[in-house]
Scaffold this motif. Structure first.
Motif, mmCIF file in Angstrom:
data_model
loop_
_atom_site.group_PDB
_atom_site.id
_atom_site.type_symbol
_atom_site.label_atom_id
_atom_site.label_comp_id
_atom_site.label_asym_id
_atom_site.label_seq_id
_atom_site.Cartn_x
_atom_site.Cartn_y
_atom_site.Cartn_z
ATOM 1 N N MET A 73 0.652 -1.333 0.043
ATOM 2 C CA MET A 73 0.177 0.004 0.152
ATOM 3 C C MET A 73 0.759 1.115 0.073
ATOM 4 O O MET A 73 0.460 2.443 -0.593
ATOM 5 C CB MET A 73 -0.813 -0.158 0.951
ATOM 6 C CG MET A 73 -1.913 -0.859 1.303
ATOM 7 S SD MET A 73 -3.002 -0.807 -1.089
ATOM 8 C CE MET A 73 -3.390 0.483 -0.899
ATOM 9 N N ALA A 74 1.941 1.212 0.668
ATOM 10 C CA ALA A 74 3.241 2.077 0.582
ATOM 11 C C ALA A 74 3.487 2.560 -0.839
ATOM 12 O O ALA A 74 3.865 3.755 -1.300
ATOM 13 C CB ALA A 74 3.592 1.839 1.708
ATOM 14 N N ALA A 75 3.426 1.587 -1.530
ATOM 15 C CA ALA A 75 3.686 1.922 -3.172
ATOM 16 C C ALA A 75 3.171 1.898 -4.088
ATOM 17 O O ALA A 75 3.330 2.654 -5.040
ATOM 18 C CB ALA A 75 4.788 0.649 -3.404
ATOM 19 N N THR A 76 2.042 2.338 -3.663
ATOM 20 C CA THR A 76 0.594 2.431 -4.496
ATOM 21 C C THR A 76 0.501 4.388 -4.735
ATOM 22 O O THR A 76 0.589 4.262 -3.471
ATOM 23 C CB THR A 76 -0.771 1.967 -4.271
ATOM 24 O OG1 THR A 76 -1.248 2.168 -2.606
ATOM 25 C CG2 THR A 76 -0.664 0.449 -4.401
ATOM 26 N N LYS A 77 -0.706 4.579 -5.752
ATOM 27 C CA LYS A 77 0.289 5.869 -5.779
ATOM 28 C C LYS A 77 -1.308 6.719 -6.023
ATOM 29 O O LYS A 77 -2.412 6.735 -7.715
ATOM 30 C CB LYS A 77 0.468 6.250 -7.216
ATOM 31 C CG LYS A 77 1.897 6.307 -7.615
ATOM 32 C CD LYS A 77 2.536 6.944 -8.898
ATOM 33 C CE LYS A 77 3.990 5.668 -8.997
ATOM 34 N NZ LYS A 77 4.696 5.934 -10.576
ATOM 35 N N GLY A 78 -2.048 6.352 -4.820
ATOM 36 C CA GLY A 78 -3.802 6.494 -4.758
ATOM 37 C C GLY A 78 -4.164 6.183 -3.424
ATOM 38 O O GLY A 78 -3.287 6.197 -2.267
ATOM 39 N N ARG A 79 -5.234 7.075 -3.407
ATOM 40 C CA ARG A 79 -6.084 6.774 -1.915
ATOM 41 C C ARG A 79 -6.593 5.476 -1.225
ATOM 42 O O ARG A 79 -7.701 6.045 -3.118
ATOM 43 C CB ARG A 79 -5.661 8.692 -1.053
ATOM 44 C CG ARG A 79 -7.263 8.718 -2.177
ATOM 45 C CD ARG A 79 -7.104 10.918 -2.134
ATOM 46 N NE ARG A 79 -7.363 11.466 -2.473
ATOM 47 C CZ ARG A 79 -7.839 11.835 -3.995
ATOM 48 N NH1 ARG A 79 -6.606 10.972 -4.403
ATOM 49 N NH2 ARG A 79 -9.126 12.254 -3.950
ATOM 50 N N GLU A 80 -7.871 5.755 -0.576
ATOM 51 C CA GLU A 80 -9.071 4.889 -1.018
ATOM 52 C C GLU A 80 -10.769 6.070 -1.117
ATOM 53 O O GLU A 80 -9.991 7.053 -0.539
ATOM 54 C CB GLU A 80 -9.509 4.526 0.124
ATOM 55 C CG GLU A 80 -10.622 3.662 0.718
ATOM 56 C CD GLU A 80 -10.494 2.750 2.169
ATOM 57 O OE1 GLU A 80 -11.650 1.881 2.361
ATOM 58 O OE2 GLU A 80 -9.828 3.414 2.986
ATOM 59 N N ALA A 81 -10.992 5.801 -2.232
ATOM 60 C CA ALA A 81 -12.158 6.800 -2.215
ATOM 61 C C ALA A 81 -12.896 7.189 -1.066
ATOM 62 O O ALA A 81 -13.044 6.301 0.120
ATOM 63 C CB ALA A 81 -13.055 5.664 -3.555
ATOM 64 N N GLU A 82 -13.498 8.538 -1.559
ATOM 65 C CA GLU A 82 -14.396 9.075 -0.790
ATOM 66 C C GLU A 82 -15.631 7.976 -0.147
ATOM 67 O O GLU A 82 -16.670 7.290 1.052
ATOM 68 C CB GLU A 82 -14.671 10.079 -1.054
ATOM 69 C CG GLU A 82 -13.786 11.590 -0.403
ATOM 70 C CD GLU A 82 -13.655 11.414 0.536
ATOM 71 O OE1 GLU A 82 -14.350 11.527 1.918
ATOM 72 O OE2 GLU A 82 -12.559 12.193 0.065
ATOM 73 N N TRP A 83 -15.864 7.678 -1.343
ATOM 74 C CA TRP A 83 -17.371 6.567 -1.131
ATOM 75 C C TRP A 83 -17.220 5.521 -0.162
ATOM 76 O O TRP A 83 -17.679 4.470 0.512
ATOM 77 C CB TRP A 83 -17.223 5.592 -2.260
ATOM 78 C CG TRP A 83 -18.670 5.070 -2.418
ATOM 79 C CD1 TRP A 83 -19.770 5.193 -2.525
ATOM 80 C CD2 TRP A 83 -18.317 3.279 -1.950
ATOM 81 N NE1 TRP A 83 -20.891 3.950 -2.299
ATOM 82 C CE2 TRP A 83 -19.447 3.010 -2.163
ATOM 83 C CE3 TRP A 83 -17.305 2.430 -2.074
ATOM 84 C CZ2 TRP A 83 -20.297 1.720 -2.249
ATOM 85 C CZ3 TRP A 83 -17.871 1.143 -1.697
ATOM 86 C CH2 TRP A 83 -18.647 0.991 -2.134
#
Length: 584
Positions: A73-83
């Motif tokens: 998860m530290a290597a991903t380029k995103g964030r958990e969606a608001e939904w």
């Protein structure tokens, strides 16, 4: 990598079968269209297919077995969606499945389904749902917005109005402004629907720039729009806004090089005085718009309770008019057209009358506009054409009959077949039928109208330009089509006794018609003085109350058979100046 372990003491054949199954499973695992990963009870990666790394755009070193979930998860380029964050937590017990969404930095959306197994291990399925979410967003947008202009649609406007009313915006600071465009149909008919669509987008842009950020602009459909003005003192604020809208939509529009002028009318309802529900307010604003259009267009009108009475009366009249078509409650009257020199009836104009079973005779001025608006003018006009041909065919001589055709008949009806059927069923010589049109017929679809007129002429039917001189382009239409007759509008005759300008105009039109080989008839001659002025202007044919009011067919037949009626003989034998009052 072995996915299935052989049992102890397995035969060579059993081992071969297991190898084949493992190879097939591995191939399927690696070629899955979705990402697939498994984790042990300590949330360390056990297996991951190539699609997993591709979807998350992960470097190779974090997709090897043993990598912790936190490192991935530290290597991903995103964030958990608001939904996802807004959803209540799911139980992660045995067999439980948790769905999450991730908003990536590059705009993509990744969806994961994680199932926790009995031993604490987990299996996760990963999918790039970007296109799916975009399609869903598009569907949701179109459900509440107009696709052409991007404005909120009727549904969204009603919801917005309901929300404002529920929020307490009903204490004199909420106004509904209902408007439609003047002459929009003419743009569609002359320049095409693509130009009409472009015009609607320009209108939407101008309306959006007219309002504040707290107001709402919506397109209800066609050329109808609504503005919701909230948080402003009424009625002054809505008056200012309506005048601004009328002014900005009166300015010319550039449609790919075509400069067009339209305009608008505005109907206004204010909450809570005119209604406390969305439907009531929209209805009242619509009624106010109807009044504004009836009062000349380009104006604003506020709702008044009397408008409800007027619209109910109109609806009742419309229902009666539909029944009148079915029951045949119409009859024709004929107004003679007289040769000034020979004093003989040369033709008649067919005029329809409606005998209402309760109200008696209803004026054409009252029901013809309604028939035009509802499209009932098509069956009514068809009946007029057939009845006029049938009645005139039984008269002696060669008196012609003029029948008016409306714009609606030209656009919606089947003019050529209607004329052919009327002439054939009556056995009338086509040369005795004269079709009268106004300039508006030529303006709607000039090429099509011109083709229809030329075909009528080819079949022997005469064509007249009615109300000549009251439009904008009458002279240009005389160039494009050689009319058999020009009918000078009564507005030029009204003051002809005292107005040198009116005399000059009538004289000029008469000379113009004669030079083009067109007969000229002057309408609205009601006094002997007007007749004398028309004679001096060189006009040879008149129509008006000085000679006769519209009469039943039997009376006209008797006049034609006798040459002329006794009263007219007496009139012409008197000095012109003695008779000035119109004959009723």
């Amino acid at each position: 990598m072995q996915l299935t372990h052989p049992a102890a003491g397995s035969s060579a054949g059993e081992l071969e079968r297991l190898r084949a199954e493992n190879a097939a499973l591995l191939m399927a695992f690696e070629q899955l269209p979705h990402g697939l990963s498994t984790f042990d009870g300590a949330d360390r990666l056990v297996l991951a297919n190539p699609k997993f790394a591709e979807i998350w755009e992960l470097p190779e070193h974090v997709t090897v077995p043993g990598t912790t979930f936190a490192e991935i998860m530290a290597a991903t380029k995103g964030r958990e969606a608001e939904w996802s964050r807004s959803q209540p937590p799911l139980e992660a017990g045995i067999g439980g499945v948790r769905r999450r969404e991730w908003a990536m930095d590059d705009g993509r959306t990744i969806e994961t389904h994680v199932a926790r197994l009995a031993d604490g291990a987990a299996v996760a399925l990963h999918e790039d749902v970007t296109e799916k979410r975009q399609a869903e967003a598009r569907i949701n947008f179109l459900a509440r917005h107009d696709e052409l202009t991007g404005l909120p649609n009727r549904h969204a406007a009603r919801e917005g109005l309901e929300r404002l009313l529920d929020g307490g915006a009903a204490t004199g600071d909420l106004a509904v402004l209902y408007l439609d465009l003047d002459r929009f149909k003419a743009v569609n008919d002359t320049l095409g629907h693509s130009a009409g669509d472009l015009l609607l987008r320009h209108v939407a842009d101008r309306l959006t720039r007219c309002v504040r950020g707290t107001d709402l602009v919506a397109r209800l459909g066609g050329d109808e729009f609504v503005l919701l003005q909230v948080g402003a003192a009424q009625p002054n604020s809505s008056t200012v806004l309506a005048r601004r809208v009328i002014a900005i939509l009166s300015q010319p529009f550039d449609l790919d090089g075509h400069h067009v002028h339209i305009g608008t009318s505005v109907g206004i309802a204010v909450a809570p005085f005119d209604g406390a529900t969305p439907d009531a307010l929209m209805k009242c604003a619509d009624l106010a718009l109807y009044r504004a259009k009836g009062d000349g267009r380009g104006v604003l009108r506020y709702f008044e309770p009397s408008m409800n009475v007027a619209i109910e009366t109109r609806r009742a009249l419309e229902a009666d008019l539909r029944e009148a078509v079915e029951r045949g409650e119409f009859e024709l009257r004929y107004q003679p057209q007289v040769d000034v020199i020979t004093r003989k009836v040369t033709g008649v104009e067919a005029l329809v009358r409606w005998h209402h079973p309760v109200r008696g005779i209803i004026s054409p001025a009252e029901f013809i506009p309604l028939a035009e608006e509802t499209g009932l003018i098509v069956p009514i006009g068809r009946w007029v054409l057939e009845q006029a041909c049938r009645e005139v065919a039984g008269w002696p001589g060669t008196v012609r009959v003029a029948v008016n055709l409306s714009v609606t008949q030209f656009i919606q009806g089947s003019i050529l077949s209607d004329v052919e059927i009327a002439l054939d069923s009556a056995g009338l010589d086509p040369g005795r039928l004269e079709i009268e049109i106004t300039e508006s017929v030529m303006m709607r679809d000039h090429a099509r109208s011109l083709a229809l007129l030329q075909e009528l002429r080819r079949r022997g039917v005469r064509v007249a330009m009615d109300d000549f001189g009251t439009g904008y382009s009458s002279l240009s239409y005389l160039r494009s089509f050689s009319f058999d007759r020009i009918k000078i509008d009564r507005s030029f005759v009204r003051d002809i006794e005292v107005s040198p300008n009116a005399q000059a105009i009538v004289r000029a039109i008469t000379v113009l018609g004669e030079s083009l080989g067109m007969s000229v008839t002057v309408e609205g001659v009601e006094t002997a003085g007007q007749l004398d002025a028309v004679r001096r202007a060189g006009c040879a044919e008149i129509q008006g109350y000085l000679f006769s009011t519209p009469r039943p067919a039997a009376e006209i037949a008797a006049i034609v058979a006798g040459g002329i009626d006794p009263y007219l003989l007496t009139l012409f034998e008197r000095p012109i100046a003695e008779s000035r009052a119109p004959i009723e």
